[in-house]
Design an enzyme around this catalytic site. Structure first.
Site, PDB file in Angstrom:
ATOM      1  CG  HIS A 109      -2.944 -25.237   8.939  1.00 45.74           C
ATOM      2  ND1 HIS A 109      -4.265 -25.494   9.219  1.00 45.74           N
ATOM      3  CD2 HIS A 109      -2.246 -26.285   9.456  1.00 45.74           C
ATOM      4  CE1 HIS A 109      -4.381 -26.625   9.868  1.00 45.74           C
ATOM      5  NE2 HIS A 109      -3.171 -27.131  10.037  1.00 45.74           N
ATOM      6  CD  GLU A 127      -1.242 -33.165  12.164  1.00 45.15           C
ATOM      7  OE1 GLU A 127      -0.907 -32.081  12.690  1.00 45.15           O
ATOM      8  OE2 GLU A 127      -1.483 -33.289  10.951  1.00 45.15           O
ATOM      9  CG  ASP A 173      -3.773 -30.541  14.069  1.00 43.82           C
ATOM     10  OD1 ASP A 173      -4.986 -30.518  13.902  1.00 43.82           O
ATOM     11  OD2 ASP A 173      -2.978 -29.874  13.389  1.00 43.82           O
TER      12      ASP A 173
END
Length: 253
Positions: free
Chosen positions: A45, A149, A175
């Protein structure tokens, strides 16, 4: 210095972890020098390229902080680049099945235990090992960390935990809550149920468990439930939070 893999196994004390999304060796060095046990350099990310990964890993030298890299995908090129830059651990996102988990383990292990390519031409310098002794000294020290996740990971948790070679499993609620349709609602019943199932399954398997602990209260509660690794915050969010707070000082009494 005790390898972080051994510290995870011992579970004698909780380990602090911070996510590093700012592509800066200075930011990493500040986190490491402040006493973090682990810094996760986030390529999934964060806008962090391979040159920055190397500089950021190198910035942890001289401290007790272990440099891990969260790769964008469980693919050999991503993992190999990070490990050959000197990362001590790899964090794998979006694990769904036992087959996924086995592939992650294989990518972090040299043959015959796995399929990691040999080439620590840069990594050996970070760890102070002669080039051709790096495998013997550091080959078994790499941490394979899986992020739990996804809904599929919750459903397949028992099978995933049976895969040999997993060093740590982290429950990632952002997530997971999004997949469950309750994005960001940490108190949603379906998220709580999923987290409790993962906690029970991972701890029963004897695998070190990690999770997001962004307050003192969360950290203490999670430690009491058996967590070993506490992911405390994101560097970019801490920076923004301080700016917002300090601007309020200008408002006067």
């Amino acid at each position: 210095m005790t390898p972080v893999k051994d510290r995870l196994r011992e579970k004698s004390a909780p380990l602090s972890c911070y996510l590093n999304l700012i592509p800066s060796a200075v930011a990493t060095q500040a986190i490491a020098a402040a006493g973090a046990d682990i810094v996760i350099i986030d390529q999934e990310h964060g806008p962090i390229g391979p040159e920055s990964v190397h500089a950021m890993v190198a910035a942890t030298a001289g401290t007790s902080c272990s440099p891990w890299v969260r790769v964008p995908l469980a693919q050999a090129d991503h993992v190999k680049t990070a490990l050959d830059a000197g990362a001590e651990g790899i964090v794998f996102p979006l694990v769904r099945t036992a087959q996924d988990a086995a592939e992650c383990v294989a990518l972090t292990r040299y043959p015959p235990k796995g399929k990691r390519g040999w080439g620590p031409f840069v990594a050996h310098a970070r760890w102070g090992t002669p080039l051709f002794e790096h495998l013997a000294h550091r080959g078994d020290s790499t941490v394979c960390c899986l992020l739990m996740e996804t809904v599929a990971a919750v459903e397949n948790a028992e099978a995933i935990c049976k895969v040999e070679g997993i060093d740590c499993m982290v429950i990632a609620p952002f997530d997971l809550s999004t997949e469950l349709g309750v994005s960001g609602r940490m108190d949603a019943p379906q998220l709580r149920e999923a987290v409790q199932h993962l906690e029970k399954t991972v701890l029963a398997a004897g695998i070190p468990l990690g999770g997001a602990a962004m307050t003192r209260e969360q950290s203490l509660a999670m430690r009491a439930r058996g967590y070993t690794l506490m992911a405390h915050h994101f560097d970019v969010l801490v920076l923004g939070q301080f700016v917002r707070e300090s601007r309020s000082w200008l408002a006067g009494p």
